[in-house]
Design a protein around this motif. Sequence first.
Motif, mmCIF file in Angstrom:
data_model
loop_
_atom_site.group_PDB
_atom_site.id
_atom_site.type_symbol
_atom_site.label_atom_id
_atom_site.label_comp_id
_atom_site.label_asym_id
_atom_site.label_seq_id
_atom_site.Cartn_x
_atom_site.Cartn_y
_atom_site.Cartn_z
ATOM 1 N N TYR A 240 0.973 -1.250 -0.065
ATOM 2 C CA TYR A 240 0.097 0.029 -0.033
ATOM 3 C C TYR A 240 0.636 1.366 0.073
ATOM 4 N N ASN A 241 0.332 2.291 -0.583
ATOM 5 C CA ASN A 241 1.040 3.659 -0.701
ATOM 6 C C ASN A 241 0.162 4.738 -0.369
ATOM 7 N N THR A 242 -1.170 4.700 -0.697
ATOM 8 C CA THR A 242 -2.035 5.743 -0.256
ATOM 9 C C THR A 242 -3.520 5.220 0.364
ATOM 10 N N GLY A 243 -3.492 3.879 0.744
ATOM 11 C CA GLY A 243 -4.837 3.345 1.053
ATOM 12 C C GLY A 243 -5.579 3.959 2.335
ATOM 13 N N LYS A 244 -6.684 3.704 2.482
ATOM 14 C CA LYS A 244 -7.631 4.205 3.597
ATOM 15 C C LYS A 244 -7.948 2.760 4.058
ATOM 16 N N LEU A 245 -8.290 2.776 5.485
ATOM 17 C CA LEU A 245 -8.705 1.584 6.134
ATOM 18 C C LEU A 245 -9.747 2.114 7.535
ATOM 19 N N GLU A 246 -10.912 1.733 7.525
ATOM 20 C CA GLU A 246 -11.646 1.802 8.746
ATOM 21 C C GLU A 246 -11.864 0.512 9.372
ATOM 22 N N MET A 247 -11.543 0.439 10.463
ATOM 23 C CA MET A 247 -11.362 -1.094 11.310
ATOM 24 C C MET A 247 -11.876 -0.683 12.762
ATOM 25 N N MET A 248 -11.897 -2.150 13.284
ATOM 26 C CA MET A 248 -12.596 -2.035 14.804
ATOM 27 C C MET A 248 -11.732 -3.196 15.613
ATOM 28 N N ILE A 249 -11.237 -2.504 16.685
ATOM 29 C CA ILE A 249 -10.551 -3.586 17.657
ATOM 30 C C ILE A 249 -11.545 -3.544 18.891
#
Length: 374
Positions: A226-235
């Motif tokens: 990845y170089n510019t990616g976006k992530l929405e996550m849950m912990i």
Amino acid sequence: MKKYRSYILYLLLLISLVGCAEKKLLEKVGLTTLIGYDLGNEDNVKTTAVVRQVNTEFQSQVAIITSENETSQGTRTKINRRSSKKIMAGQLRGVLFGEELARKGVGHYVDTLLKHSEMSGSVLLAVVEGQSKSLLEFEYPDIDDIGDHIYKLLEQNIKGEQMISSTLHEVGHDYYSPGRDIAMPILKKDKELIEISGVALFKNGEMVGKLSAKDSFYVKLIRDNYNTGKLEMMIKGDELPSSLMKNPSDRIDLVFDPIKTKKELKLVNQATPEFDLQINVKARLMEIKPYIDVGKPKNVAKLEKAIGKSLSEELSRVIALSQEADSDVFGFGEYYRSTVRHSDLTQEKWHGLYKEMKVNVHVDFTLLRSGIME
């Protein structure tokens, strides 16, 4: 001086003639921008073409033309017989496969497209939930050119690293490579809109399963950097001490942008086979809920550890789902073939090993900074 004037006059006349020729050419042809393939009657192929036509005033119109025949090339001939203008494929930007046809196999169509002299390797391929014909023929109130819209929908999500890339060149490489399987985005009609709903998993050119659109992030994380990616996550909330949170919760939602990654894959046991997958992730935290003070180094260290653990678990889950479908969209077999000398690896041999494959996933997560002001 007269000689130069003659040259200039000749040049202007030539430009005028070329312009007229181009205009007449555009008036006589229909430019296919997108094609959809579906399973027809008695194993025939049903082809739906999105054709842009230009009139004498250079105003363009989009026509949807469908034909059914024993072969895809045969449907193209039939489509030509139903159009007042010769259909050209030089502007083709996307190819869709209905899900029923995709499950029966797309290998023949990929091979045919690769052999087509007018075809660009940058054409984007995708699967449609249901029939591609229904998706293309629907009258969307806010979409003027369905072919251009679908191409731009796929292109901007691929460039934004929100979806795996599936150009004809990439799909062709994966189809013919022992130890690697095809993956494509899945499209579906949602009322009066079109959305990317998931990732289609293939084995030997046949669709055998699917992942959610969100899981595309984890597929790409294993396949590429990845170089510019976006992530929405849950912990999970219990992964962190409740004292770190202003309002303790059973879940913590986070958004990262941009994400930069680097991965290292090692074969540690060729008999099993077993791999060690090390992924280093660096990202900027854009949002976190509930609030945690990330200005304190101790809080950051604990948060990084929890995020790394959660990412490792998610990656392991997606690998396991792909193993259940018997689809190696990650290319573990390709790495195995290049590492093990005289492996003589074939698709059949690798799929015999793939379901028992073990991958030890380790994610080292580093929080670069929080927000855009630091």
